[in-house]
Design an enzyme around this catalytic site. Structure first.
Site, short mmCIF file in Angstrom:
data_model
loop_
_atom_site.label_atom_id
_atom_site.label_comp_id
_atom_site.label_asym_id
_atom_site.label_seq_id
_atom_site.Cartn_x
_atom_site.Cartn_y
_atom_site.Cartn_z
CB CYS A 20 -6.21 -0.62 5.05
SG CYS A 20 -4.50 -1.19 5.04
CD GLU A 40 -2.22 4.30 2.91
OE1 GLU A 40 -1.81 3.51 2.03
OE2 GLU A 40 -3.41 4.41 3.19
CB CYS A 92 -1.65 1.50 6.02
SG CYS A 92 -1.18 0.73 4.46
CG HIS A 124 -2.07 -0.98 1.07
ND1 HIS A 124 -3.17 -0.98 1.89
CD2 HIS A 124 -2.27 -1.98 0.18
CE1 HIS A 124 -4.00 -1.95 1.52
NE2 HIS A 124 -3.47 -2.58 0.49
O1 LIG Z 1 -5.17 2.92 1.99
C1 LIG Z 1 -4.97 2.26 0.96
N1 LIG Z 1 -3.77 2.34 0.30
C2 LIG Z 1 -3.50 1.66 -0.84
O2 LIG Z 1 -2.41 1.79 -1.41
N2 LIG Z 1 -4.48 0.84 -1.35
C3 LIG Z 1 -4.23 0.14 -2.61
C4 LIG Z 1 -4.18 -1.35 -2.59
C5 LIG Z 1 -4.74 -1.72 -3.94
O3 LIG Z 1 -3.70 -1.62 -4.93
C6 LIG Z 1 -5.75 -0.62 -4.20
C7 LIG Z 1 -7.15 -0.96 -3.73
O4 LIG Z 1 -7.72 -1.84 -4.66
P1 LIG Z 1 -9.26 -1.80 -5.04
O5 LIG Z 1 -9.83 -0.44 -4.64
O6 LIG Z 1 -9.23 -1.98 -6.50
O7 LIG Z 1 -9.87 -2.93 -4.26
O8 LIG Z 1 -5.31 0.50 -3.48
C8 LIG Z 1 -5.68 0.72 -0.74
C9 LIG Z 1 -5.95 1.40 0.41
C10 LIG Z 1 -7.24 1.29 1.09
O9 LIG Z 1 -7.35 0.00 1.62
ZN LIG Z 2 -3.19 -0.04 3.66
#
Ligand SMILES: O=c1[nH]c(=O)n([C@H]2C[C@H](O)[C@@H](COP(=O)(O)O)O2)cc1CO
Ligand SMILES: [Zn+2]
Length: 165
Positions: free
Chosen positions: A104, A80, A107, A78
């Site tokens: 999330c 963060e 993170c 992710h």
């Molecule tokens: O805070 C976040 N930070 C973050 O980098 N992500 C990323 C993980 C995935 O590549 C994408 C979320 O995938 P999707 O919305 O298609 O389910 O975003 C997702 C979140 C939220 O969970």
């Molecule tokens: Zn996260």
């Protein structure tokens, strides 16, 4: 001559850097960026959602559905977490993190453990989901504050036309 008055605020600047970082993401559905800033308003880390170093963007899946191991979810780091891990070698105690999406729970744990004390987000669109309820519970308990970014502008455009400089 008086100074310009239509310059962007710190919040707009750092969220802008977070959003620009997200433009590096290869995720076809959701591009998230994050930017970490210290107490002196200096950027000390940035990141976006992507695969771990050495795991090819072309060989791993980007889908969302089906067998867990055939989706992106077990593999993507992710934004963060990447921003924390990519920091320039600073102690992140007392820093704040700008992120496009509310963090999330995984993170959130990394944010708390790194010493970051404030989360500034653009979207909290998954607010009802358990993961984000858990994030808020941990932030509230651990004394990490969170707020929506303060912006006066709807959009910022960048031009790569040298004539515009
Ligand atoms: O805070 C976040 N930070 C973050 O980098 N992500 C990323 C993980 C995935 O590549 C994408 C979320 O995938 P999707 O919305 O298609 O389910 O975003 C997702 C979140 C939220 O969970
Ligand atoms: Zn996260």
């Amino acid at each position: 001559m008086a100074k310009r008055t239509d310059y962007i605020s710190w919040d707009e600047y750092f969220m802008g850097v977070a959003l620009l970082s997200g433009r590096r993401s290869k995720d076809p559905s959701t591009q998230v960026g994050a930017c970490i800033v210290n107490k002196q308003n200096k950027i000390v880390g940035a990141g976006y959602n992507g695969l771990p170093i050495g795991c090819s963007d072309d060989d791993f899946p980007w889908g969302k559905q089906g067998d867990f191991l055939q989706t992106k979810y077990p593999y993507v780091c992710h934004a963060e977490l990447n921003a924390i891990l990519n920091n320039i070698g600073m102690d992140l105690t007392g820093c704040r993190i700008y992120t496009a999406l509310f963090p999330c729970n995984e993170c959130a744990k990394a944010i708390i453990q790194s010493g970051i004390k404030e989360v500034v987000f653009l979207s909290d669109k998954y607010a009802g989901n358990d993961s984000f309820v858990a994030s808020k519970h941990m932030f509230d308990t651990a004394g990490v504050s969170y707020r929506k970014v303060n912006t006066q502008v709807k959009k910022i455009e960048l031009s790569f036309d040298e004539g515009d400089v």
